[in-house]
Motif scaffolding. Structure first.
Motif, PDB file in Angstrom:
ATOM      1  N   LYS A  25      13.011  -7.208  -0.724  1.00  0.00           N
ATOM      2  CA  LYS A  25      12.587  -6.042  -1.504  1.00  0.00           C
ATOM      3  C   LYS A  25      12.421  -6.377  -2.981  1.00  0.00           C
ATOM      4  CE  LYS A  25      14.546  -2.481   1.476  1.00  0.00           C
ATOM      5  NZ  LYS A  25      15.469  -1.360   1.576  1.00  0.00           N
ATOM      6  N   THR A  26      13.312  -7.194  -3.525  1.00  0.00           N
ATOM      7  CA  THR A  26      13.229  -7.568  -4.937  1.00  0.00           C
ATOM      8  C   THR A  26      11.944  -8.345  -5.213  1.00  0.00           C
ATOM      9  OG1 THR A  26      15.635  -7.603  -5.141  1.00  0.00           O
ATOM     10  CG2 THR A  26      14.393  -8.827  -6.795  1.00  0.00           C
ATOM     11  N   LYS A  27      11.665  -9.346  -4.384  1.00  0.00           N
ATOM     12  CA  LYS A  27      10.440 -10.136  -4.556  1.00  0.00           C
ATOM     13  C   LYS A  27       9.204  -9.250  -4.413  1.00  0.00           C
ATOM     14  CE  LYS A  27       7.606 -13.761  -2.599  1.00  0.00           C
ATOM     15  NZ  LYS A  27       7.333 -14.625  -1.451  1.00  0.00           N
ATOM     16  N   THR A  28       9.182  -8.431  -3.372  1.00  0.00           N
ATOM     17  CA  THR A  28       8.022  -7.587  -3.106  1.00  0.00           C
ATOM     18  C   THR A  28       7.821  -6.550  -4.199  1.00  0.00           C
ATOM     19  OG1 THR A  28       8.284  -7.943  -0.739  1.00  0.00           O
ATOM     20  CG2 THR A  28       6.956  -6.066  -1.405  1.00  0.00           C
ATOM     21  N   HIS A  29       8.904  -5.970  -4.690  1.00  0.00           N
ATOM     22  CA  HIS A  29       8.799  -4.969  -5.764  1.00  0.00           C
ATOM     23  C   HIS A  29       8.149  -5.579  -7.012  1.00  0.00           C
ATOM     24  CE1 HIS A  29       9.739  -1.451  -8.141  1.00  0.00           C
ATOM     25  NE2 HIS A  29      10.297  -2.240  -9.045  1.00  0.00           N
ATOM     26  N   LYS A  30       8.558  -6.774  -7.376  1.00  0.00           N
ATOM     27  CA  LYS A  30       7.965  -7.448  -8.543  1.00  0.00           C
ATOM     28  C   LYS A  30       6.486  -7.714  -8.332  1.00  0.00           C
ATOM     29  CE  LYS A  30      12.244  -9.633 -10.033  1.00  0.00           C
ATOM     30  NZ  LYS A  30      13.017 -10.868 -10.143  1.00  0.00           N
ATOM     31  N   LEU A  31       6.139  -8.192  -7.141  1.00  0.00           N
ATOM     32  CA  LEU A  31       4.730  -8.463  -6.844  1.00  0.00           C
ATOM     33  C   LEU A  31       3.905  -7.178  -6.836  1.00  0.00           C
ATOM     34  CD1 LEU A  31       5.164 -11.157  -4.043  1.00  0.00           C
ATOM     35  CD2 LEU A  31       4.293 -11.535  -6.361  1.00  0.00           C
ATOM     36  N   LEU A  32       4.459  -6.092  -6.300  1.00  0.00           N
ATOM     37  CA  LEU A  32       3.732  -4.822  -6.267  1.00  0.00           C
ATOM     38  C   LEU A  32       3.519  -4.250  -7.661  1.00  0.00           C
ATOM     39  CD1 LEU A  32       5.354  -3.116  -3.166  1.00  0.00           C
ATOM     40  CD2 LEU A  32       2.994  -3.935  -3.372  1.00  0.00           C
ATOM     41  N   LEU A  33       4.503  -4.389  -8.539  1.00  0.00           N
ATOM     42  CA  LEU A  33       4.319  -3.932  -9.919  1.00  0.00           C
ATOM     43  C   LEU A  33       3.141  -4.655 -10.561  1.00  0.00           C
ATOM     44  CD1 LEU A  33       7.986  -3.666 -11.226  1.00  0.00           C
ATOM     45  CD2 LEU A  33       6.368  -1.801 -10.873  1.00  0.00           C
ATOM     46  N   GLU A  34       3.075  -5.964 -10.341  1.00  0.00           N
ATOM     47  CA  GLU A  34       1.977  -6.760 -10.902  1.00  0.00           C
ATOM     48  C   GLU A  34       0.648  -6.379 -10.249  1.00  0.00           C
ATOM     49  OE1 GLU A  34       0.791 -11.448 -11.600  1.00  0.00           O
ATOM     50  OE2 GLU A  34       2.657 -10.955 -10.589  1.00  0.00           O
ATOM     51  N   TYR A  35       0.641  -6.288  -8.915  1.00  0.00           N
ATOM     52  CA  TYR A  35      -0.585  -5.971  -8.177  1.00  0.00           C
ATOM     53  C   TYR A  35      -1.160  -4.619  -8.594  1.00  0.00           C
ATOM     54  CZ  TYR A  35      -3.793  -5.320  -4.274  1.00  0.00           C
ATOM     55  OH  TYR A  35      -4.921  -5.124  -3.526  1.00  0.00           O
ATOM     56  N   ASN A  36      -0.321  -3.602  -8.606  1.00  0.00           N
ATOM     57  CA  ASN A  36      -0.788  -2.247  -8.887  1.00  0.00           C
ATOM     58  C   ASN A  36      -1.188  -2.034 -10.341  1.00  0.00           C
ATOM     59  OD1 ASN A  36      -0.624  -1.279  -6.226  1.00  0.00           O
ATOM     60  ND2 ASN A  36       1.567  -0.949  -6.440  1.00  0.00           N
ATOM     61  N   ALA A  37      -0.772  -2.939 -11.235  1.00  0.00           N
ATOM     62  CA  ALA A  37      -1.149  -2.832 -12.652  1.00  0.00           C
ATOM     63  C   ALA A  37      -2.492  -3.502 -12.951  1.00  0.00           C
ATOM     64  CB  ALA A  37      -0.069  -3.461 -13.527  1.00  0.00           C
ATOM     65  N   LEU A  38      -2.996  -4.279 -12.004  1.00  0.00           N
ATOM     66  CA  LEU A  38      -4.252  -5.006 -12.241  1.00  0.00           C
ATOM     67  C   LEU A  38      -5.463  -4.081 -12.133  1.00  0.00           C
ATOM     68  CD1 LEU A  38      -3.531  -8.260 -10.216  1.00  0.00           C
ATOM     69  CD2 LEU A  38      -3.769  -8.063 -12.695  1.00  0.00           C
ATOM     70  N   PRO A  39      -6.503  -4.373 -12.912  1.00  0.00           N
ATOM     71  CA  PRO A  39      -7.736  -3.585 -12.794  1.00  0.00           C
ATOM     72  C   PRO A  39      -8.460  -3.884 -11.481  1.00  0.00           C
ATOM     73  CG  PRO A  39      -8.055  -5.388 -14.337  1.00  0.00           C
ATOM     74  CD  PRO A  39      -6.606  -5.401 -13.951  1.00  0.00           C
ATOM     75  N   TYR A  40      -9.326  -2.984 -11.105  1.00  0.00           N
ATOM     76  CA  TYR A  40     -10.070  -3.101  -9.846  1.00  0.00           C
ATOM     77  C   TYR A  40     -10.781  -4.446  -9.704  1.00  0.00           C
ATOM     78  CZ  TYR A  40     -13.555  -2.215  -6.255  1.00  0.00           C
ATOM     79  OH  TYR A  40     -14.335  -2.302  -5.140  1.00  0.00           O
ATOM     80  N   ASP A  41     -11.347  -4.952 -10.789  1.00  0.00           N
ATOM     81  CA  ASP A  41     -12.167  -6.166 -10.699  1.00  0.00           C
ATOM     82  C   ASP A  41     -11.364  -7.473 -10.759  1.00  0.00           C
ATOM     83  OD1 ASP A  41     -11.486  -5.861 -13.350  1.00  0.00           O
ATOM     84  OD2 ASP A  41     -13.484  -6.318 -14.125  1.00  0.00           O
ATOM     85  N   ALA A  42     -10.060  -7.415 -10.769  1.00  0.00           N
ATOM     86  CA  ALA A  42      -9.228  -8.629 -10.796  1.00  0.00           C
ATOM     87  C   ALA A  42      -8.970  -9.113  -9.369  1.00  0.00           C
ATOM     88  CB  ALA A  42      -7.923  -8.354 -11.527  1.00  0.00           C
ATOM     89  N   LYS A  43     -10.039  -9.272  -8.625  1.00  0.00           N
ATOM     90  CA  LYS A  43      -9.941  -9.558  -7.195  1.00  0.00           C
ATOM     91  C   LYS A  43      -9.252 -10.882  -6.874  1.00  0.00           C
ATOM     92  CE  LYS A  43     -13.621  -6.518  -5.906  1.00  0.00           C
ATOM     93  NZ  LYS A  43     -12.841  -5.356  -5.608  1.00  0.00           N
TER      94      LYS A  43
END
Length: 86
Positions: A25-43
C-alpha cells in the motif's frame, strides 16, 4: 502455516494490516500520487509508473485519472486497453 500473503492469494481470510500489505500500500500510494498529478499528455511517464505498479502491462494501455487501487501488484493488463476513470 500459511503467510498472510499466501492466504490472500488463495482467497482465504487474511490480515490486511500485515507488514507485507502495508509495504504494498505504501509503494502504491506514492506511485498513485505521482500518476494522478501528471497531465493528460504525460503518457510515457504514466506508462512507466503503471509498469512499476502492475504485475504485467501490455502496450497501448491507458488508465484514466484519478486512478485508485490498494496494491496494484496483482493487476495485469493486456495490450490496447483503456480503463476510464470512475
Amino acid at each position: 502455516m500459511k503467510t498472510e500473503l499466501e492466504k490472500c492469494l488463495s482467497g482465504e481470510w487474511y490480515d490486511c494490516h500485515a507488514p507485507v500489505f502495508i509495504e504494498f500500500k505504501t509503494k502504491t500510494h506514492k506511485l498513485l500520487l505521482e500518476y494522478n498529478a501528471l497531465p493528460y499528455d504525460a503518457k510515457e511517464k504514466k506508462y512507466a509508473i503503471l509498469k512499476d505498479m502492475f504485475e504485467n502491462i501490455g502496450k497501448n494501455v491507458s488508465v484514466g485519472s484519478p486512478f485508485v487501487c490498494d496494491y496494484g501488484c496483482h493487476i495485469m493488463q493486456a495490450c490496447s486497453m483503456h480503463a476510464p476513470s470512475a
